[in-house]
Write a protein that holds these residues in place. Structure first.
Motif, PDB file in Angstrom:
ATOM      1  N   SER A   8       0.806  -1.221   0.000  1.00 49.85           N
ATOM      2  CA  SER A   8       0.000   0.000   0.000  1.00 49.85           C
ATOM      3  C   SER A   8       0.842   1.276   0.000  1.00 49.85           C
ATOM      4  CB  SER A   8      -0.932   0.011   1.217  1.00 49.85           C
ATOM      5  OG  SER A   8      -0.195   0.106   2.417  1.00 49.85           O
ATOM      6  N   ASP A  12      -4.887   8.350  -2.591  1.00 45.26           N
ATOM      7  CA  ASP A  12      -6.228   7.886  -2.951  1.00 45.26           C
ATOM      8  C   ASP A  12      -6.164   7.117  -4.261  1.00 45.26           C
ATOM      9  OD1 ASP A  12      -7.412   9.061  -0.728  1.00 45.26           O
ATOM     10  OD2 ASP A  12      -7.742  10.975  -1.774  1.00 45.26           O
ATOM     11  N   TYR A  13      -7.131   6.206  -4.435  1.00 48.93           N
ATOM     12  CA  TYR A  13      -7.129   5.436  -5.674  1.00 48.93           C
ATOM     13  C   TYR A  13      -7.537   6.284  -6.875  1.00 48.93           C
ATOM     14  CZ  TYR A  13      -8.423   2.647  -9.585  1.00 48.93           C
ATOM     15  OH  TYR A  13      -8.514   2.186 -10.871  1.00 48.93           O
ATOM     16  N   SER A  14      -6.729   6.207  -7.898  1.00 45.34           N
ATOM     17  CA  SER A  14      -7.064   6.673  -9.238  1.00 45.34           C
ATOM     18  C   SER A  14      -6.085   5.981 -10.179  1.00 45.34           C
ATOM     19  CB  SER A  14      -6.937   8.200  -9.383  1.00 45.34           C
ATOM     20  OG  SER A  14      -5.575   8.594  -9.344  1.00 45.34           O
ATOM     21  N   VAL A  18      -1.938   5.198  -9.679  1.00 42.11           N
ATOM     22  CA  VAL A  18      -1.283   3.905  -9.895  1.00 42.11           C
ATOM     23  C   VAL A  18      -0.129   4.063 -10.880  1.00 42.11           C
ATOM     24  CG1 VAL A  18      -1.548   1.555 -10.790  1.00 42.11           C
ATOM     25  CG2 VAL A  18      -3.338   2.555  -9.346  1.00 42.11           C
ATOM     26  N   GLN A  37      -1.559  -0.848  -3.743  1.00 44.96           N
ATOM     27  CA  GLN A  37      -2.848  -0.912  -3.063  1.00 44.96           C
ATOM     28  C   GLN A  37      -3.183   0.489  -2.560  1.00 44.96           C
ATOM     29  OE1 GLN A  37      -1.812  -4.126  -0.269  1.00 44.96           O
ATOM     30  NE2 GLN A  37      -3.315  -5.397  -1.271  1.00 44.96           N
ATOM     31  N   LEU A  38      -4.136   1.128  -3.225  1.00 43.50           N
ATOM     32  CA  LEU A  38      -4.530   2.493  -2.870  1.00 43.50           C
ATOM     33  C   LEU A  38      -5.886   2.515  -2.178  1.00 43.50           C
ATOM     34  CD1 LEU A  38      -3.275   4.427  -6.017  1.00 43.50           C
ATOM     35  CD2 LEU A  38      -2.018   3.711  -3.974  1.00 43.50           C
ATOM     36  N   ARG A  39      -6.413   1.321  -1.917  1.00 41.80           N
ATOM     37  CA  ARG A  39      -7.575   1.143  -1.047  1.00 41.80           C
ATOM     38  C   ARG A  39      -7.182   0.132   0.024  1.00 41.80           C
ATOM     39  NH1 ARG A  39     -11.729  -1.315  -4.808  1.00 41.80           N
ATOM     40  NH2 ARG A  39      -9.854  -2.016  -5.917  1.00 41.80           N
ATOM     41  N   ILE A  44     -10.493  -4.072  -0.880  1.00 39.46           N
ATOM     42  CA  ILE A  44     -10.234  -4.566  -2.236  1.00 39.46           C
ATOM     43  C   ILE A  44     -10.833  -5.952  -2.437  1.00 39.46           C
ATOM     44  CG2 ILE A  44      -8.407  -5.390  -3.791  1.00 39.46           C
ATOM     45  CD1 ILE A  44      -6.663  -3.083  -2.781  1.00 39.46           C
ATOM     46  N   GLU A  81      -6.567  -1.774  -9.334  1.00 39.00           N
ATOM     47  CA  GLU A  81      -5.165  -1.384  -9.192  1.00 39.00           C
ATOM     48  C   GLU A  81      -4.235  -2.357  -9.906  1.00 39.00           C
ATOM     49  OE1 GLU A  81      -6.950  -0.001  -5.157  1.00 39.00           O
ATOM     50  OE2 GLU A  81      -7.401  -1.481  -6.708  1.00 39.00           O
TER      51      GLU A  81
END
Length: 325
Positions: A8, A12-14, A18, A37-39, A44, A81
């Motif tokens: 991780s 934040d996830y985008s 990534v 891993q952005l969540r 996930i 991701e």
């Protein structure tokens, strides 16, 4: 001796984030990057069950509908991701030889799935109390993610099982689990999986857990933390590693502290682990993922910068040690 990362990052996830992480890991020379891993590593793997109504997410907790538990069999895995990371390799021409697939383990997922409204009973109120469901439904669900990730091109599979540090204590194993049950479940998950296979457990490791994991046939690499948990140095036994032909992947920088460690300190720690393990060392990383740094500073980009610099420090130290060797 290669370098890696648990998974991780404090972003934040985008898709763009990534891409950014994969480019930065290539730039610093990390050998075996994970998909970023952005969540949460729990979110996930449980989100597909939430999307299908098999699991209800409420106030940060997950509750499984036992009347629909059989529907787990039909869920198809997907991790955005992981797919974005593969696309980043193509888009930017990143030629990593090894790609690490962090897979949240079946015991840890079960520990976060409540089957009772009364969460005050702790682990006894979770799916861990139903070994039949863990083995017959949740284990195949996790295995489907492993096959999916292998199909994308990942060639190092790591089970992330922090809860095993709680289940397997110094003298006993709680919740009625046995060494054979744990070993058989992990062997099922990794049976006929090509490439390297490892397990990551953060926190304190008992001698009992160390020898149990070393004895599991399907595992090649054991990944533990040593920076924030120096007591784990006491459980390293090169004779056990040699007996079962296992490698140790040490975490040597903090996953909690928002600063970049001094190279001298980290070099000394890695040297100590190397000596205790009689050189059976590979995939050197941080103690854990860096998601916990996200709220450590007011600027999340600064937290991310620190995470990358921590990994760069590991790369530089490993490379310097390899030159000396």
């Amino acid at each position: 001796m290669r370098t890696s990362h648990v998974g991780s990052f404090p972003l934040d996830y985008s898709r763009e984030n990534v891409y950014r992480v994969m480019r930065d890991l290539w730039e610093i020379g990390l050998d075996a990057p994970p998909y970023p891993q952005l969540r949460s590593f729990i979110d996930i793997y449980l989100q597909p069950l939430v999307d299908e109504g098999i699991v209800l997410a409420r106030n940060g907790f997950y509750f499984i509908n036992m009347d629909r538990v059989e529907d787990i069999r039909r869920i198809r895995p997907r991790i955005l991701e992981a797919e974005d990371a593969i696309e980043a390799l193509r888009k930017y021409g990143l030629k990593f030889k090894w790609l690490r697939a962090p897979v949240t383990g079946v015991f840890t997922l079960a520990s976060r799935l409540y089957i009772e409204e009364d969460i005050g009973r702790g682990l006894y109120a979770t799916l861990l109390s139903r070994k039949d469901v863990v083995r017959e439904l949740l284990a195949p669900y996790v295995r489907s993610f492993i096959d999916y990730l292998l199909g994308l091109g990942y060639n190092i599979v790591f089970l992330d099982e922090p809860i095993l540090g709680v289940i397997v204590g110094k003298r006993r194993i709680i919740l009625g689990y046995t060494e054979d049950y744990i070993a058989d479940t992990i062997n099922y998950l990794l049976k006929n999986v090509y490439g390297e296979k490892g397990i990551h457990i953060c926190g304190r490791i008992s001698n009992k857990l160390f020898e149990l994991l070393a004895s599991i046939e399907s595992l090649d690499i054991l990944n533990f933390e040593f920076y924030d948990t120096r007591k784990n140095l006491d459980i390293i036994d090169h004779r056990i590693l040699e007996k079962y032909d296992k490698l140790l992947a040490p975490g040597i920088v903090s996953a909690k502290r928002p600063f970049v460690e001094e190279m001298k300190e980290i070099r000394e720690l890695l040297s100590e682990v190397y000596k205790l393990a009689s050189g059976r060392i590979d995939l050197v990383s941080g103690d854990c993922g860096f998601a916990g740094l996200k709220d450590a500073l007011t600027d999340p980009l600064q937290s991310y910068y620190i995470a990358i610099k921590k990994l760069e420090t590991i790369v530089n130290i490993v490379h310097s040690m390899m030159r000396i060797a």
